[in-house]
Design a protein around this motif. Sequence first.
Motif, mmCIF file in Angstrom:
data_model
loop_
_atom_site.group_PDB
_atom_site.id
_atom_site.type_symbol
_atom_site.label_atom_id
_atom_site.label_comp_id
_atom_site.label_asym_id
_atom_site.label_seq_id
_atom_site.Cartn_x
_atom_site.Cartn_y
_atom_site.Cartn_z
ATOM 1 N N ALA A 62 68.727 20.096 65.793
ATOM 2 C CA ALA A 62 69.910 19.514 66.407
ATOM 3 C C ALA A 62 69.548 18.806 67.708
ATOM 4 O O ALA A 62 70.142 17.785 68.050
ATOM 5 N N THR A 63 68.614 19.356 68.421
ATOM 6 C CA THR A 63 68.200 18.797 69.710
ATOM 7 C C THR A 63 66.683 18.882 69.812
ATOM 8 O O THR A 63 66.085 19.873 69.383
ATOM 9 N N LEU A 64 66.098 17.851 70.395
ATOM 10 C CA LEU A 64 64.646 17.815 70.517
ATOM 11 C C LEU A 64 64.259 17.058 71.771
ATOM 12 O O LEU A 64 64.774 15.968 72.027
ATOM 13 N N VAL A 65 63.383 17.654 72.566
ATOM 14 C CA VAL A 65 62.818 16.987 73.744
ATOM 15 C C VAL A 65 61.315 16.905 73.538
ATOM 16 O O VAL A 65 60.658 17.932 73.365
ATOM 17 N N GLN A 66 60.812 15.685 73.541
ATOM 18 C CA GLN A 66 59.407 15.467 73.232
ATOM 19 C C GLN A 66 58.768 14.578 74.301
ATOM 20 O O GLN A 66 59.406 13.644 74.793
ATOM 21 N N PRO A 67 57.508 14.819 74.629
ATOM 22 C CA PRO A 67 56.831 13.933 75.583
ATOM 23 C C PRO A 67 56.417 12.623 74.922
ATOM 24 O O PRO A 67 56.226 12.543 73.702
ATOM 25 N N VAL A 68 56.311 11.602 75.754
ATOM 26 C CA VAL A 68 55.803 10.312 75.288
ATOM 27 C C VAL A 68 54.428 10.501 74.653
ATOM 28 O O VAL A 68 53.585 11.241 75.167
ATOM 29 N N GLY A 69 54.224 9.859 73.513
ATOM 30 C CA GLY A 69 52.937 9.928 72.840
ATOM 31 C C GLY A 69 52.807 11.053 71.837
ATOM 32 O O GLY A 69 51.821 11.100 71.082
ATOM 33 N N SER A 70 53.793 11.936 71.795
ATOM 34 C CA SER A 70 53.736 13.051 70.841
ATOM 35 C C SER A 70 54.293 12.596 69.485
ATOM 36 O O SER A 70 55.016 11.604 69.401
ATOM 37 N N PRO A 71 53.959 13.339 68.413
ATOM 38 C CA PRO A 71 54.488 12.973 67.082
ATOM 39 C C PRO A 71 55.917 13.473 66.899
ATOM 40 O O PRO A 71 56.408 14.314 67.658
ATOM 41 N N LEU A 72 56.554 12.932 65.853
ATOM 42 C CA LEU A 72 57.945 13.306 65.561
ATOM 43 C C LEU A 72 58.101 13.533 64.068
ATOM 44 O O LEU A 72 57.522 12.810 63.248
ATOM 45 N N SER A 73 58.897 14.533 63.730
ATOM 46 C CA SER A 73 59.280 14.737 62.341
ATOM 47 C C SER A 73 60.691 15.298 62.305
ATOM 48 O O SER A 73 60.942 16.408 62.765
ATOM 49 N N LEU A 74 61.632 14.509 61.794
ATOM 50 C CA LEU A 74 63.011 14.942 61.600
ATOM 51 C C LEU A 74 63.245 15.039 60.100
ATOM 52 O O LEU A 74 62.873 14.141 59.348
ATOM 53 N N GLU A 75 63.912 16.101 59.701
ATOM 54 C CA GLU A 75 64.095 16.331 58.276
ATOM 55 C C GLU A 75 65.569 16.365 57.890
ATOM 56 O O GLU A 75 66.416 16.832 58.645
ATOM 57 N N CYS A 76 65.815 15.890 56.696
ATOM 58 C CA CYS A 76 67.170 15.836 56.158
ATOM 59 C C CYS A 76 67.107 16.229 54.686
ATOM 60 O O CYS A 76 66.263 15.715 53.944
ATOM 61 N N THR A 77 67.963 17.150 54.284
ATOM 62 C CA THR A 77 68.011 17.527 52.868
ATOM 63 C C THR A 77 69.452 17.532 52.390
ATOM 64 O O THR A 77 70.379 17.836 53.143
ATOM 65 N N VAL A 78 69.624 17.195 51.135
ATOM 66 C CA VAL A 78 70.937 17.154 50.510
ATOM 67 C C VAL A 78 70.962 18.180 49.391
ATOM 68 O O VAL A 78 69.985 18.324 48.651
ATOM 69 N N GLU A 79 72.070 18.866 49.272
ATOM 70 C CA GLU A 79 72.236 19.850 48.205
ATOM 71 C C GLU A 79 73.448 19.500 47.365
ATOM 72 O O GLU A 79 74.410 18.918 47.847
ATOM 73 N N GLY A 80 73.395 19.871 46.082
ATOM 74 C CA GLY A 80 74.565 19.726 45.231
ATOM 75 C C GLY A 80 74.712 18.388 44.566
ATOM 76 O O GLY A 80 75.770 18.101 43.988
ATOM 77 N N THR A 81 73.683 17.562 44.626
ATOM 78 C CA THR A 81 73.729 16.276 43.953
ATOM 79 C C THR A 81 72.312 15.875 43.577
ATOM 80 O O THR A 81 71.344 16.461 44.055
ATOM 81 N N SER A 82 72.204 14.876 42.740
ATOM 82 C CA SER A 82 70.877 14.390 42.367
ATOM 83 C C SER A 82 70.826 12.877 42.533
ATOM 84 O O SER A 82 71.848 12.197 42.447
ATOM 85 N N ASN A 83 69.617 12.389 42.809
ATOM 86 C CA ASN A 83 69.374 10.958 42.972
ATOM 87 C C ASN A 83 70.331 10.295 43.971
ATOM 88 O O ASN A 83 70.923 9.251 43.693
ATOM 89 N N PRO A 84 70.496 10.900 45.143
ATOM 90 C CA PRO A 84 71.359 10.252 46.133
ATOM 91 C C PRO A 84 70.639 9.086 46.800
ATOM 92 O O PRO A 84 69.404 9.045 46.840
ATOM 93 N N ASN A 85 71.403 8.149 47.333
ATOM 94 C CA ASN A 85 70.849 7.182 48.279
ATOM 95 C C ASN A 85 70.817 7.877 49.638
ATOM 96 O O ASN A 85 71.780 8.553 50.013
ATOM 97 N N LEU A 86 69.726 7.677 50.375
ATOM 98 C CA LEU A 86 69.569 8.356 51.656
ATOM 99 C C LEU A 86 69.327 7.341 52.763
ATOM 100 O O LEU A 86 68.687 6.314 52.534
ATOM 101 N N TYR A 87 69.818 7.664 53.955
ATOM 102 C CA TYR A 87 69.784 6.702 55.059
ATOM 103 C C TYR A 87 69.433 7.417 56.362
ATOM 104 O O TYR A 87 69.843 8.553 56.593
ATOM 105 N N TRP A 88 68.712 6.708 57.231
ATOM 106 C CA TRP A 88 68.513 7.128 58.615
ATOM 107 C C TRP A 88 69.124 6.057 59.528
ATOM 108 O O TRP A 88 68.806 4.883 59.421
ATOM 109 N N TYR A 89 70.000 6.525 60.429
ATOM 110 C CA TYR A 89 70.597 5.660 61.436
ATOM 111 C C TYR A 89 70.223 6.174 62.817
ATOM 112 O O TYR A 89 69.990 7.360 63.013
#
Lengths: 115, 112
Positions: free
Chosen positions: B9-36
Amino acid sequence: AQTVTQSQPEMSVQEAETVTLSCTYDTSENNYYLFWYKQPPSRQMILVIRQEAYKQQNATENRFSVNFQKAAKSFSLKISDSQLGDTAMYFCAFMSGNRDDKIIFGKGTRLHILP
Amino acid sequence: SQTIHQWPATLVQPVGSPLSLECTVEGTSNPNLYWYRQAAGRGLQLLFYSVGIGQISSEVPQNLSASRPQDRQFILSSKKLLLSDSGFYLCAWSHVNNYGYTFGSGTRLTVV
């Protein structure tokens, strides 16, 4: 390319009043969908109402209704009997009827409901 | 019923560090997925979208990348974060019924 314009950056109304949020869009397509999304202070995006372009009848969801003017490319949202919980950012959005169904959002209108 | 999970929900990261945000969907198949991304509490900018496993389309060239290793999993990454990557990131899914998107609860990223 499609564009969505919300000309009112911020609005304030008294509780129980009716308020209308404006939205215009530009597209050369004939098959598309329009939406209003609400983003309260929690920042969760919530779908308020949806309109299919081929339907002439304006969509209604309880206190929320739209005025869809296809020729004018206008899609305004009317909130009746406004409540404090309606305080939020409201985004107008457009989606093409094509397969990739990307949604294009306007810049939003910040609505304050005053007690 | 379908649900979408996004973390953290919240992330504080230093400049130059890596990032990984994850999103999962349940209850459906073959959804279209988006990052905004939403900057400064204003409009939403589409970053990436995916119509299937391994299929990623980028809307805006930048310091970020996306991957879809499984049908209902969408990951936003960066090898080295920039200050300008700070913002509110939203994942969303849709189906071909054109009923619009369902959004996750978002991640507030601050790069320091």
